[in-house]
Write a protein that holds these residues in place. Structure first.
Motif, mmCIF file in Angstrom:
data_model
loop_
_atom_site.group_PDB
_atom_site.id
_atom_site.type_symbol
_atom_site.label_atom_id
_atom_site.label_comp_id
_atom_site.label_asym_id
_atom_site.label_seq_id
_atom_site.Cartn_x
_atom_site.Cartn_y
_atom_site.Cartn_z
ATOM 1 N N ALA A 258 1.072 -2.235 11.991
ATOM 2 C CA ALA A 258 1.001 -1.359 11.256
ATOM 3 C C ALA A 258 1.978 -0.636 10.474
ATOM 4 O O ALA A 258 1.961 -0.220 9.469
ATOM 5 C CB ALA A 258 0.148 -0.108 12.000
ATOM 6 N N VAL A 259 3.197 -0.692 11.254
ATOM 7 C CA VAL A 259 4.221 -0.175 10.709
ATOM 8 C C VAL A 259 4.970 -1.066 9.780
ATOM 9 O O VAL A 259 5.329 -0.427 8.515
ATOM 10 C CB VAL A 259 5.480 -0.294 11.878
ATOM 11 N N VAL A 260 4.637 -2.384 9.994
ATOM 12 C CA VAL A 260 5.167 -3.286 8.811
ATOM 13 C C VAL A 260 4.191 -3.103 7.425
ATOM 14 O O VAL A 260 4.789 -3.012 6.554
ATOM 15 C CB VAL A 260 4.918 -4.847 9.115
ATOM 16 N N VAL A 261 2.975 -2.866 7.731
ATOM 17 C CA VAL A 261 1.973 -2.899 6.564
ATOM 18 C C VAL A 261 2.264 -1.255 5.853
ATOM 19 O O VAL A 261 2.379 -1.385 4.607
ATOM 20 C CB VAL A 261 0.506 -2.634 7.146
ATOM 21 N N VAL A 262 2.604 -0.348 6.616
ATOM 22 C CA VAL A 262 2.831 0.941 6.008
ATOM 23 C C VAL A 262 4.222 0.874 5.232
ATOM 24 O O VAL A 262 4.096 1.414 4.076
ATOM 25 C CB VAL A 262 2.839 1.938 7.138
ATOM 26 N N PHE A 263 5.166 0.195 5.966
ATOM 27 C CA PHE A 263 6.434 0.116 5.346
ATOM 28 C C PHE A 263 6.390 -0.867 3.877
ATOM 29 O O PHE A 263 6.781 -0.189 2.656
ATOM 30 C CB PHE A 263 7.308 -0.425 6.128
ATOM 31 N N ALA A 264 5.443 -1.651 3.969
ATOM 32 C CA ALA A 264 5.122 -2.366 2.665
ATOM 33 C C ALA A 264 4.405 -1.788 1.802
ATOM 34 O O ALA A 264 4.869 -1.680 0.430
ATOM 35 C CB ALA A 264 4.456 -3.760 3.103
ATOM 36 N N LEU A 265 3.554 -0.753 1.974
ATOM 37 C CA LEU A 265 2.888 0.050 1.096
ATOM 38 C C LEU A 265 3.534 1.117 0.454
ATOM 39 O O LEU A 265 3.412 1.355 -0.881
ATOM 40 C CB LEU A 265 1.564 0.703 1.819
ATOM 41 N N VAL A 266 4.549 1.665 1.215
ATOM 42 C CA VAL A 266 5.669 2.613 0.748
ATOM 43 C C VAL A 266 6.252 2.070 -0.175
ATOM 44 O O VAL A 266 6.619 2.606 -1.485
ATOM 45 C CB VAL A 266 6.236 3.333 1.646
ATOM 46 N N GLN A 267 6.950 0.662 -0.045
ATOM 47 C CA GLN A 267 7.704 0.251 -1.015
ATOM 48 C C GLN A 267 6.870 -0.295 -2.318
ATOM 49 O O GLN A 267 7.628 -0.162 -3.381
ATOM 50 C CB GLN A 267 8.373 -1.291 -0.505
ATOM 51 N N LEU A 268 5.756 -0.527 -2.148
ATOM 52 C CA LEU A 268 5.031 -0.849 -3.303
ATOM 53 C C LEU A 268 4.038 0.324 -3.826
ATOM 54 O O LEU A 268 2.969 0.080 -4.613
ATOM 55 C CB LEU A 268 4.024 -1.947 -3.017
ATOM 56 N N LYS A 269 4.653 1.573 -3.638
ATOM 57 C CA LYS A 269 3.817 2.878 -3.971
ATOM 58 C C LYS A 269 3.689 2.820 -5.402
ATOM 59 O O LYS A 269 2.546 3.487 -5.946
ATOM 60 C CB LYS A 269 4.641 3.869 -3.613
ATOM 61 N N LEU A 270 4.392 2.076 -6.351
ATOM 62 C CA LEU A 270 4.300 2.172 -7.780
ATOM 63 C C LEU A 270 2.925 1.538 -8.016
ATOM 64 O O LEU A 270 2.051 1.663 -9.189
ATOM 65 C CB LEU A 270 5.261 1.423 -8.472
ATOM 66 N N VAL A 271 2.441 0.475 -7.235
ATOM 67 C CA VAL A 271 1.172 -0.137 -7.371
ATOM 68 C C VAL A 271 -0.082 0.527 -6.522
ATOM 69 O O VAL A 271 -1.052 0.655 -7.054
ATOM 70 C CB VAL A 271 1.372 -1.674 -7.076
ATOM 71 N N VAL A 272 0.371 0.727 -5.392
ATOM 72 C CA VAL A 272 -0.639 1.310 -4.501
ATOM 73 C C VAL A 272 -1.187 2.406 -4.912
ATOM 74 O O VAL A 272 -2.412 2.725 -4.984
ATOM 75 C CB VAL A 272 0.052 1.578 -3.090
ATOM 76 N N ILE A 273 -0.211 3.585 -5.205
ATOM 77 C CA ILE A 273 -0.841 4.991 -5.778
ATOM 78 C C ILE A 273 -1.842 4.862 -6.998
ATOM 79 O O ILE A 273 -2.872 5.493 -6.766
ATOM 80 C CB ILE A 273 0.362 5.874 -5.909
ATOM 81 N N PRO A 274 -1.320 4.002 -7.833
ATOM 82 C CA PRO A 274 -2.323 4.016 -8.772
ATOM 83 C C PRO A 274 -3.850 3.311 -8.654
ATOM 84 O O PRO A 274 -4.831 3.641 -9.079
ATOM 85 C CB PRO A 274 -1.592 3.061 -10.101
ATOM 86 N N VAL A 275 -3.563 2.524 -7.587
ATOM 87 C CA VAL A 275 -5.025 1.935 -7.321
ATOM 88 C C VAL A 275 -5.629 2.707 -6.500
ATOM 89 O O VAL A 275 -6.981 2.938 -6.624
ATOM 90 C CB VAL A 275 -4.524 0.758 -6.193
ATOM 91 N N LEU A 276 -4.996 3.535 -5.628
ATOM 92 C CA LEU A 276 -5.927 4.496 -5.080
ATOM 93 C C LEU A 276 -6.497 5.652 -5.716
ATOM 94 O O LEU A 276 -7.590 6.180 -5.588
ATOM 95 C CB LEU A 276 -5.024 5.306 -3.798
ATOM 96 N N ILE A 277 -5.689 6.084 -6.768
ATOM 97 C CA ILE A 277 -6.035 7.059 -7.553
ATOM 98 C C ILE A 277 -7.306 6.430 -8.467
ATOM 99 O O ILE A 277 -8.369 7.139 -8.590
ATOM 100 C CB ILE A 277 -4.930 7.833 -8.733
#
Length: 370
Positions: A39-58
């Motif tokens: 879970a920590v690895v996944v969260v860390f990866a998502l934070v590093q890719l927030k430029l993609v993750v946040i637009p996808v969630l929005i």
């Protein structure tokens, strides 16, 4: 060491060591540690890719909110591509118009608003230090200075709107969100069906339930929050205007925007409105403003929210606060806005994980996102 005669010597086997109580506890503890590390690895990866993750969630949240419009247009015989373009353009016009109104309403009076808030804090500090229960002024000043130092530090500046690189990231994220939203609106069912291809039987039915739940909860949350934010902004804004508090329109706009952050947002906007009223109109009007804010919040929490939100958000306030804190740490203001609907979706999925229904309820399936 000698073994008494007649007593057989036995060496514990590996199987017995792993299957006894201590062995089972050790295995379960190791499994928990592995899951937490993953879970920590996944969260860390998502934070590093927030430029993609946040637009996808929005884009996913907006697509879920727009699902009734898409369903209405498709039921009238309109093609998917035409319905998608109409919905997308209408959304851009509405959201763009709201953002434009907010900018024009706040831009010309922002300096005055900030100055009034600062003066109100100073007056409140003077009352606390010189009031009936005096507080050490040095402690208040040190806490205030610590807050100012954080707001002006390089860490806060690098995480906020500072520099051309951040502006570029915002522009890139907005463009990416629009493109992703287009495909979510147009091909939502096909995209989800693609992910469900490897599954059969009850696993596929579970995936369909998860898609239906996500669309229902996200859509209901966004639509309900927008209605509640409008009612809050209208009620508080009208009260400020009647009381003659200056900057009533910018304050109402701030109430509308902060209402998308549950619990904390409404409180922060009410404090700001009270500070402005304290400076401009005195303590009596400021107290009346506080009463209006509390009354509007009580009306929202006890009457409006249960009706509008229905089953979209059934979370304990403590869970909401924890989700807000985690979202703020991981994604700043955007994370605070997205944390609660994500937590609500996660909890709703957990509740429907072992549901016996083999297909989604009518009108709430994955195709609702199309």
């Amino acid at each position: 060491m000698t073994v008494p005669s007649g007593e057989p010597t036995t060496t514990p086997s590996l199987r017995s060591l792993l299957t006894d109580k201590m062995g089972s506890l050790a295995i379960r503890s190791g499994q928990i540690l592995i899951v937490l590390a993953l879970a920590v690895v996944v969260v860390f990866a998502l934070v590093q890719l927030k430029l993609v993750v946040i637009p996808v969630l929005i884009a996913l949240i907006i697509a879920a909110a727009a699902s009734p419009i898409m369903r209405f247009l498709k039921n009238r015989g309109m093609s998917a591509i035409l319905a998608t373009w109409l919905t997308l353009l209408a959304g851009i016009v509405v959201i763009g118009g709201l953002v434009t109104l907010i900018v024009f309403a706040v831009r010309g009076q922002w300096d005055t608003l900030a100055s009034s808030a600062k003066d109100g804090l100073d007056q409140l500090q003077n009352f606390i230090t010189n009031g009936p229960i005096p507080v050490d002024a040095d402690q208040i000043e040190s806490a205030k200075q610590a807050l100012i130092d954080f707001a002006t530090s390089s860490q806060a500046g690098s995480g906020a709107l500072a520099g051309a690189s951040v502006v570029g990231e915002l522009a890139t994220g907005a463009a990416l969100a629009v493109v992703i939203l287009f495909f979510f609106l147009k091909d939502g069912p096909a995209i989800w069906a693609f992910f469900l291809r490897p599954f059969r039987g009850h696993r596929k039915a579970r995936g369909e339930r998860i898609g239906a739940t996500a669309v229902r909860v996200l859509g209901g949350y966004v639509r309900g929050t927008a209605i509640i934010a409008f009612v809050d902004a209208a009620g508080i804004g009208i009260g400020l205007a009647i009381l003659g508090v200056p900057l009533a329109l910018p304050l109402a706009v701030i109430v509308f925007v902060t209402a998308f952050i549950p619990i904390v947002g409404a409180t922060a906007a009410g404090v700001l409105a009270a500070l402005v009223a304290l400076v401009a109109n005195g303590p009596v009007i400021a107290l009346i403003v506080i009463i209006i804010v509390i009354a509007v919040n009580q009306l929202e929490g006890n009457f409006l929210q249960p009706v509008v939100m229905a089953q979209s958000l059934k979370l304990h306030p403590l869970v909401i606060l924890v989700a807000l804190t985690a979202g703020t740490i991981l994604g700043g203001i955007t994370g605070a806005v997205l944390a609660v609907p994500i937590a609500a979706v996660g909890w709703a999925i957990i509740k429907t994980w072992n549901d016996d229904e083999s297909r989604p309820r009518a009108g709430t399936g994955v195709d609702a996102a199309a």
